[in-house]
Scaffold this motif. Structure first.
Motif, short mmCIF file in Angstrom:
data_model
loop_
_atom_site.label_atom_id
_atom_site.label_comp_id
_atom_site.label_asym_id
_atom_site.label_seq_id
_atom_site.Cartn_x
_atom_site.Cartn_y
_atom_site.Cartn_z
N ASN A 153 -54.85 97.20 52.05
CA ASN A 153 -53.41 97.11 51.77
C ASN A 153 -52.85 95.84 52.42
O ASN A 153 -53.59 95.11 53.09
CB ASN A 153 -52.65 98.36 52.23
N PRO B 59 -52.81 99.38 42.02
CA PRO B 59 -53.12 100.35 43.08
C PRO B 59 -52.85 99.76 44.47
O PRO B 59 -52.67 98.54 44.60
CB PRO B 59 -54.61 100.59 42.89
N GLN B 60 -52.85 100.61 45.49
CA GLN B 60 -52.67 100.14 46.86
C GLN B 60 -53.76 99.13 47.20
O GLN B 60 -54.95 99.44 47.13
CB GLN B 60 -52.75 101.31 47.84
N THR C 229 -60.15 101.36 43.62
CA THR C 229 -59.00 100.49 43.76
C THR C 229 -59.27 99.13 43.13
O THR C 229 -58.42 98.57 42.44
CB THR C 229 -58.70 100.29 45.26
N ASP D 112 -49.52 97.36 45.20
CA ASP D 112 -48.79 98.48 44.58
C ASP D 112 -47.28 98.36 44.69
O ASP D 112 -46.57 99.34 44.57
CB ASP D 112 -49.28 99.82 45.15
N ARG E 107 -45.64 104.93 45.22
CA ARG E 107 -45.41 103.55 44.72
C ARG E 107 -45.69 103.42 43.22
O ARG E 107 -45.24 104.23 42.45
CB ARG E 107 -46.19 102.55 45.55
N ALA E 108 -46.46 102.39 42.83
CA ALA E 108 -46.55 102.06 41.41
C ALA E 108 -47.46 103.00 40.63
O ALA E 108 -48.60 103.23 41.02
CB ALA E 108 -47.05 100.63 41.25
N THR F 189 -55.25 95.71 36.23
CA THR F 189 -53.82 95.36 36.31
C THR F 189 -53.65 93.85 36.22
O THR F 189 -52.80 93.35 35.47
CB THR F 189 -53.23 95.87 37.64
N LEU G 249 -49.99 103.61 37.57
CA LEU G 249 -50.92 102.64 36.96
C LEU G 249 -50.77 102.56 35.44
O LEU G 249 -50.31 103.50 34.81
CB LEU G 249 -52.36 103.02 37.29
#
Ligand SMILES: *Cc1c(COP(=O)(O)O)cnc(C)c1O
Length: 478
Positions: free
Chosen positions: A163, A311-312, A341, A305, A108-109, A348, A111
């Motif tokens: 999550n 992050p997740q 996380t 994410d 996924r994303a 973020t 960072l």
């Protein structure tokens, strides 16, 4: 079998005796070099396993392979390769040249720098994870992001878990365990990786009351389903599909109004969740998290994410008492977020305090914003690097290619742009793709009609050179 019978016991013994001893292989130059870096135990284990494999091969087939298979130097090289594989990290970096921004299989994303630094700083040291520095007493883990989340979304309260699957399970359970939750048949999503809304509800001890039809659900369907057992009205974002044509789903505001009439909370699983309005990029207008909060939804959840670009994590926002109920549920402890996380998520979220900074610093948003002309420019630059590095005729051209957001976010959104299509000579595109996955770092492209596509949208700064080096290695490999 036949071979085996023909083989005399004598021959077999002769071959087996040819196998060198472990000590003999330890003197091989390749092994000695390997021992300079690799732990002795790993090397000797690799030698033993290589010898065991050779022994098995002889017993099974009655011969020793192509010829020099039992030669100490050959066996030593095999053992070195095995040791190297065992010492290499299993989870490692790859270059994503697929153009799919949020690729669940590829982590996924990515960072931002600041998020990475925040993770490092709390990971390598102690932190005030659950310690209130001002008061000098026990503090709350979620306190590090709650105020930030509330400021960015207008929500009253917030908490975070492992999550979004965990967030929905927890929220459903806390709000409606042993009772009914009403949900539209058009929104019973499956996200993949075994997340299916009916099963999540079941696991959370919630009785699913589905209403409406696949394509149309009206407010009156919800109204008619409400009874003494109803505890929650649920709305789910159809993240990875759209029902088009003769369709209708109930908007959040209407569901909220109905909920208020009946004193029932309303929950919405937003899936990706977006803090900024992306229509400035010509992307379809999706309600921002703030707008969903404003609609009056009591509890809403989304991933850390996906389009958020962190992050997740699973983010839970909503009204104070509902969030408090969720925090006190026993599952909350089982699903709690870890400190690394949390640090990455906080950093973020801080970018979003200044939307321009968010667009500049968060990789997913930056990649989303690249215009088709810019992808063409990056293709030209990449192709020049590839041609120079590979130094042999390269059958490649720049073609129009549409990227997808992926990760169950903006399902129908297409991001127009360009990609490089390579037509390998003397091998299939599959074979080239396979070799690129074995290079270091691994490069993942997309295969289309026996061409290998590299989409520059998902390449980070400096990855063009890495890609070129890997392609060279893959093309020149024997
Ligand atoms: C992605 C998604 C989830 C699962 O979120 P994770 O963060 O992957 O656990 C749940 N619901 C919807 C609607 C989603 O799109």
């Amino acid at each position: 079998m036949i071979q085996r019978e023909e083989m005399t016991e004598n021959n077999l013994q002769t071959l087996l005796k040819q196998l060198p001893a472990v000590d003999r292989l330890l003197e091989e130059p390749a092994i000695m070099t390997c021992l300079c870096q690799a732990p002795r135990q790993v090397v000797t284990d690799a030698i033993r396993d290589t010898l065991a494999e050779a022994r098995e091969e002889i017993m099974r087939t009655g011969h020793s392979g192509k010829g020099d298979e039992l030669h100490p130097a050959t066996l030593a090289l095999k053992a070195v390769r095995l040791a190297e594989i065992r010492l290499r990290p299993s989870l490692r970096r790859v270059v994503n040249a697929t153009g799919t921004l949020i690729h669940t299989n590829l982590g996924r994303a990515p960072l931002s720098r600041a998020a990475l630094q925040a993770v490092e700083s709390v990971a390598i040291s102690y932190s005030n994870l659950e310690y209130n520095l001002e008061a000098g007493e026990r503090g709350k883990r979620h306190a590090h992001v709650e105020e930030l989340l509330c400021r960015l979304t207008g929500a009253e309260a917030a908490t975070v878990v492992n999550n979004n699957a965990g967030a929905t399970l927890l929220a459903l359970s806390a709000m409606a365990q042993g009772k009914e939750a009403v949900v539209s048949r058009g929104e019973l999503v499956e996200i993949g990786g075994s997340f299916r809304m009916p099963e999540v509800m079941n696991a959370g001890g919630v009785i699913m009351r589905e209403v409406g039809t696949t394509n149309k659900t009206h407010l009156r369907d919800f109204r008619q389903a409400i009874g003494p057992e109803t505890a929650l009205l649920l709305k789910v974002h159809t993240s990875n599909y759209r029902i088009v044509g003769f369709t209708e789903q109930v908007p959040s505001v209407d569901l909220v109004r109905l909920g208020r009439e009946h004193h029932l909370p309303v929950m919405e699983d937003l899936g990706s969740g977006m803090l900024l309005d992306l229509s400035v990029y010509g992307l379809p207008r999706e309600p921002t998290v703030r707008e969903t909060v404003q609609a009056g939804i009591d509890i809403l959840t989304f991933s850390g994410d996906k389009l958020l670009g962190g992050p997740q994590a699973g983010i839970i926002l909503g009204r104070g008492e509902a969030v408090e109920r969720i925090r006190r549920h026993p599952l909350a402890r089982a699903l709690r977020i870890d400190k690394m996380t949390l640090a990455g998520l906080e950093a973020t979220l801080r970018h979003y305090l200044n939307p321009e900074e968010a667009l500049r610093e968060i990789p997913v948003l930056r990649m989303l914003a690249i215009s088709p002309e810019q992808t063409r420019g990056r293709c030209e630059k990449l192709l020049a690097i590839l041609r120079q590095e590979v130094a042999q005729p390269l059958h490649a051209k720049i073609i129009p290619e549409t990227s997808r957001v992926g990760g169950g976010a903006l399902p129908l959104t297409e991001l127009p742009g360009f990609a490089i299509a390579i037509t390998p000579q003397g091998m299939s595109a599959d074979r080239l793709a396979q070799r690129l996955r074995a290079a270091a770092p691994q490069v993942i492209g997309r295969i289309q009609e026996d061409r290998l596509l590299f989409n520059p949208r998902t390449l980070a700064e400096g990855e063009e050179e890495l890609l070129a080096a890997c392609l060279k290695q893959a093309l020149h490999q024997e």
